[in-house]
Design a protein around this motif. Sequence first.
Motif, PDB file in Angstrom:
ATOM      1  N   UNK A   1     -10.896   9.232   2.340  1.00  5.89           N
ATOM      2  CA  UNK A   1     -10.789   9.423   0.891  1.00  5.89           C
ATOM      3  C   UNK A   1      -9.654  10.387   0.552  1.00  5.89           C
ATOM      4  N   UNK A   2      -9.493  11.414   1.356  1.00  8.12           N
ATOM      5  CA  UNK A   2      -8.413  12.376   1.147  1.00  8.12           C
ATOM      6  C   UNK A   2      -7.058  11.692   1.291  1.00  8.12           C
ATOM      7  N   UNK A   3      -6.927  10.857   2.306  1.00  7.07           N
ATOM      8  CA  UNK A   3      -5.667  10.122   2.516  1.00  7.07           C
ATOM      9  C   UNK A   3      -5.392   9.180   1.352  1.00  7.07           C
ATOM     10  N   UNK A   4      -6.433   8.519   0.861  1.00  9.63           N
ATOM     11  CA  UNK A   4      -6.256   7.617  -0.287  1.00  9.63           C
ATOM     12  C   UNK A   4      -5.826   8.402  -1.531  1.00  9.63           C
ATOM     13  N   UNK A   5      -6.425   9.564  -1.742  1.00 12.95           N
ATOM     14  CA  UNK A   5      -6.053  10.406  -2.879  1.00 12.95           C
ATOM     15  C   UNK A   5      -4.599  10.862  -2.771  1.00 12.95           C
ATOM     16  N   UNK A   6      -4.180  11.234  -1.568  1.00 12.00           N
ATOM     17  CA  UNK A   6      -2.794  11.665  -1.360  1.00 12.00           C
ATOM     18  C   UNK A   6      -1.831  10.506  -1.595  1.00 12.00           C
ATOM     19  N   UNK A   7      -2.163   9.334  -1.071  1.00 12.18           N
ATOM     20  CA  UNK A   7      -1.318   8.152  -1.277  1.00 12.18           C
ATOM     21  C   UNK A   7      -1.253   7.811  -2.764  1.00 12.18           C
ATOM     22  N   UNK A   8      -2.397   7.902  -3.439  1.00  9.97           N
ATOM     23  CA  UNK A   8      -2.444   7.638  -4.874  1.00  9.97           C
ATOM     24  C   UNK A   8      -1.513   8.588  -5.631  1.00  9.97           C
ATOM     25  N   UNK A   9      -1.610   9.864  -5.327  1.00 14.52           N
ATOM     26  CA  UNK A   9      -0.774  10.852  -6.006  1.00 14.52           C
ATOM     27  C   UNK A   9       0.709  10.594  -5.811  1.00 14.52           C
ATOM     28  N   UNK A  10       1.083  10.268  -4.601  1.00 14.44           N
ATOM     29  CA  UNK A  10       2.506  10.011  -4.318  1.00 14.44           C
ATOM     30  C   UNK A  10       2.985   8.724  -4.977  1.00 14.44           C
ATOM     31  N   UNK A  11       2.193   7.651  -4.855  1.00 16.40           N
ATOM     32  CA  UNK A  11       2.581   6.380  -5.482  1.00 16.40           C
ATOM     33  C   UNK A  11       2.654   6.514  -7.002  1.00 16.40           C
TER      34      UNK A  11
ATOM     35  N   UNK B   1      -2.855  -1.557  -3.309  1.00 16.83           N
ATOM     36  CA  UNK B   1      -4.314  -1.663  -3.293  1.00 16.83           C
ATOM     37  C   UNK B   1      -4.853  -1.318  -1.911  1.00 16.83           C
ATOM     38  N   UNK B   2      -4.189  -1.775  -0.884  1.00 10.81           N
ATOM     39  CA  UNK B   2      -4.602  -1.478   0.491  1.00 10.81           C
ATOM     40  C   UNK B   2      -4.552   0.027   0.769  1.00 10.81           C
ATOM     41  N   UNK B   3      -3.536   0.687   0.264  1.00 10.31           N
ATOM     42  CA  UNK B   3      -3.382   2.129   0.497  1.00 10.31           C
ATOM     43  C   UNK B   3      -4.385   2.978  -0.276  1.00 10.31           C
ATOM     44  N   UNK B   4      -4.571   2.680  -1.547  1.00 12.61           N
ATOM     45  CA  UNK B   4      -5.381   3.565  -2.384  1.00 12.61           C
ATOM     46  C   UNK B   4      -6.751   3.020  -2.729  1.00 12.61           C
ATOM     47  N   UNK B   5      -6.954   1.725  -2.597  1.00 11.13           N
ATOM     48  CA  UNK B   5      -8.237   1.114  -2.930  1.00 11.13           C
ATOM     49  C   UNK B   5      -8.279   0.633  -4.371  1.00 11.13           C
ATOM     50  N   UNK B   6      -9.180  -0.291  -4.631  1.00  7.45           N
ATOM     51  CA  UNK B   6      -9.296  -0.914  -5.949  1.00  7.45           C
ATOM     52  C   UNK B   6      -9.725   0.098  -7.014  1.00  7.45           C
TER      53      UNK B   6
END
Length: 91
Positions: free
Chosen positions: A5-15, A67-72
């Motif tokens: 979840x932390x990785x998804x949040x970080x990817x979300x923030x950067x994207x 979507x794969x990086x951060x989730x739906x």
Amino acid sequence: MTSNQTKRQQAYGRLRRLTSDRVARALGLADEDLANLSLAQLINLLFLMHGEGGSTGNFSVSFAAAVELVGVDLIWSEPETERAAVSQQVQ
């Protein structure tokens, strides 16, 4: 929060930052003007402006990778802090 979840949040923030910056530059807007849009909306707006043949690449591949990086759930979520700020301005 799990490591995934932390990785998804970080990817979300950067994207979100990269996409928002690109849309803001193209439209001559400030980041705050785009604060209420979800990452999915920003990606769609970017492709609306630049199209499939532009420097953005292929929409289906780009969106699927995001979507794969951060989730739906994250890709369609509106940022909480920005939504709160917008609702305060309306009142």
